[in-house]
Scaffold this active site. Structure first.
Site, PDB file in Angstrom:
ATOM      1  N   CYS A   8       0.828  -1.218   0.000  1.00 45.68           N
ATOM      2  CA  CYS A   8       0.000   0.000   0.000  1.00 45.68           C
ATOM      3  C   CYS A   8       0.862   1.268   0.000  1.00 45.68           C
ATOM      4  O   CYS A   8       1.637   1.509   0.931  1.00 45.68           O
ATOM      5  CB  CYS A   8      -0.895  -0.041   1.242  1.00 45.68           C
ATOM      6  SG  CYS A   8      -1.759   1.495   1.557  1.00 45.68           S
ATOM      7  N   GLU A  66      -5.783   7.610   7.807  1.00 45.18           N
ATOM      8  CA  GLU A  66      -5.396   8.586   6.788  1.00 45.18           C
ATOM      9  C   GLU A  66      -3.897   8.889   6.936  1.00 45.18           C
ATOM     10  O   GLU A  66      -3.452   9.504   7.915  1.00 45.18           O
ATOM     11  CB  GLU A  66      -6.195   9.902   6.861  1.00 45.18           C
ATOM     12  CG  GLU A  66      -7.599   9.788   6.307  1.00 45.18           C
ATOM     13  CD  GLU A  66      -7.617   9.445   4.818  1.00 45.18           C
ATOM     14  OE1 GLU A  66      -6.923  10.097   4.030  1.00 45.18           O
ATOM     15  OE2 GLU A  66      -8.323   8.489   4.457  1.00 45.18           O
ATOM     16  N   LYS A 102      -7.764  -8.942   4.826  1.00 50.18           N
ATOM     17  CA  LYS A 102      -7.689  -7.982   5.937  1.00 50.18           C
ATOM     18  C   LYS A 102      -8.400  -8.499   7.188  1.00 50.18           C
ATOM     19  O   LYS A 102      -9.555  -8.917   7.107  1.00 50.18           O
ATOM     20  CB  LYS A 102      -8.344  -6.657   5.510  1.00 50.18           C
ATOM     21  CG  LYS A 102      -7.342  -5.619   5.114  1.00 50.18           C
ATOM     22  CD  LYS A 102      -7.973  -4.262   4.893  1.00 50.18           C
ATOM     23  CE  LYS A 102      -8.999  -4.323   3.812  1.00 50.18           C
ATOM     24  NZ  LYS A 102      -9.801  -3.147   3.607  1.00 50.18           N
TER      25      LYS A 102
HETATM   26  N1  LIG Z   1      -6.650   8.309   1.812  1.00 48.02           N
HETATM   27  C1  LIG Z   1      -6.248   7.097   2.474  1.00 48.02           C
HETATM   28  C2  LIG Z   1      -6.124   6.005   1.424  1.00 48.02           C
HETATM   29  C3  LIG Z   1      -5.867   4.653   2.044  1.00 48.02           C
HETATM   30  C4  LIG Z   1      -6.153   3.537   1.063  1.00 48.02           C
HETATM   31  O1  LIG Z   1      -6.734   3.733   0.000  1.00 48.02           O
HETATM   32  N2  LIG Z   1      -5.708   2.353   1.458  1.00 48.02           N
HETATM   33  C5  LIG Z   1      -5.985   1.197   0.653  1.00 48.02           C
HETATM   34  C6  LIG Z   1      -4.772   0.325   0.488  1.00 48.02           C
HETATM   35  S1  LIG Z   1      -3.476   1.146  -0.346  1.00 48.02           S
HETATM   36  C7  LIG Z   1      -7.046   0.365   1.346  1.00 48.02           C
HETATM   37  O2  LIG Z   1      -6.908   0.004   2.497  1.00 48.02           O
HETATM   38  N3  LIG Z   1      -8.123   0.084   0.601  1.00 48.02           N
HETATM   39  C8  LIG Z   1      -9.239  -0.692   1.070  1.00 48.02           C
HETATM   40  C9  LIG Z   1      -9.195  -2.090   0.655  1.00 48.02           C
HETATM   41  O3  LIG Z   1      -8.292  -2.480  -0.081  1.00 48.02           O
HETATM   42  O4  LIG Z   1     -10.066  -2.847   1.076  1.00 48.02           O
HETATM   43  C10 LIG Z   1      -4.932   7.325   3.214  1.00 48.02           C
HETATM   44  O5  LIG Z   1      -4.214   8.257   2.870  1.00 48.02           O
HETATM   45  O6  LIG Z   1      -4.641   6.610   4.191  1.00 48.02           O
END
Ligand SMILES: N[C@@H](CCC(=O)N[C@@H](CS)C(=O)NCC(=O)O)C(=O)O
Length: 199
Positions: free
Chosen positions: A10, A62, A37
């Site tokens: 990520c 975040e 997850k």
């Molecule tokens: N705006 C958030 C974005 C976080 C994000 O999009 N994380 C992704 C992984 S890179 C995530 O957990 N997505 C949900 C999923 O894959 O179920 C941040 O800056 O932390």
């Protein structure tokens, strides 16, 4: 002690890992398989996304919010500018990275081929436009490494992986990227799955 729940591939989690290593304090990184997850992520983050930082009864999510907290808790080396005006400008930059660059990541990672191509083209154009800045200065805010470099670097690290080849005129940006990639904290923060994203 700070515990960071971090996605192994990520880019947002990578930002937080970099800051933890830059600060050199005591922390624990809990690697989370994005495709598997654990349920406690949703219990900690209503958006069910990584990264998540836990410190005693504080739970943060975040990446940029987490990183500003770490920067304020452990001020050395300071990654946000100390002056309020410069700091506010830095936050505007961080905001524009999200809107203009990192918003494309979902399309590249999860979109159909048309969405992927559009996102690649957009990133190609925006990063090429940014490149001349680095003909004059070492880092985004000048001569010092800052939170802006932290925020941008996971995308630069993934350019090959995302199938984006920048043109020759982006050489100053690529040199800048190498400058970040050679930092010990950046290297230490890479997961095995990220290490293989670049040749
Ligand atoms: N705006 C958030 C974005 C976080 C994000 O999009 N994380 C992704 C992984 S890179 C995530 O957990 N997505 C949900 C999923 O894959 O179920 C941040 O800056 O932390």
């Amino acid at each position: 002690m700070m515990n960071l729940y971090s996605g192994t591939t990520c880019p947002f989690s990578q930002r937080c890992r970099i800051v933890l290593y830059e600060k050199g304090m005591d922390f624990q990184i809990i690697d989370v398989d994005m495709y598997n997850k654990p349920e406690d992520i949703a219990a900690m983050n209503p958006y069910n996304r990584l990264p998540v930082l836990v410190e005693r009864d504080l739970i943060l999510y975040e990446a940029n919010i987490i990183n500003e907290y770490i920067d304020e808790r452990f001020p050395h080396p300071q990654l946000m500018p100390p002056d309020p005006v410069q700091r506010a400008r830095a936050r505007l930059f961080l905001f524009s990275f999200e809107v203009e660059l990192f918003s494309q990541i979902d399309a590249i990672e999860n979109g159909n081929s048309k969405q992927q191509e559009r996102a690649r083209q957009l990133l190609f154009e925006r990063l090429t436009q940014l490149s001349p800045v680095f003909a004059k200065q070492k880092f985004l805010l000048g001569e010092e490494f800052s939170m802006l470099d932290v925020a941008l670097s996971p995308l630069l690290w993934r350019l090959d992986h995302y199938g984006i080849q920048l043109p020759k005129q982006a050489a100053p940006l690529m040199k800048y990227a190498e400058r970040i990639f050679s930092r010990q904290a950046f290297i230490d923060a890479l997961t095995p799955s990220e290490k293989v994203m670049r040749k």
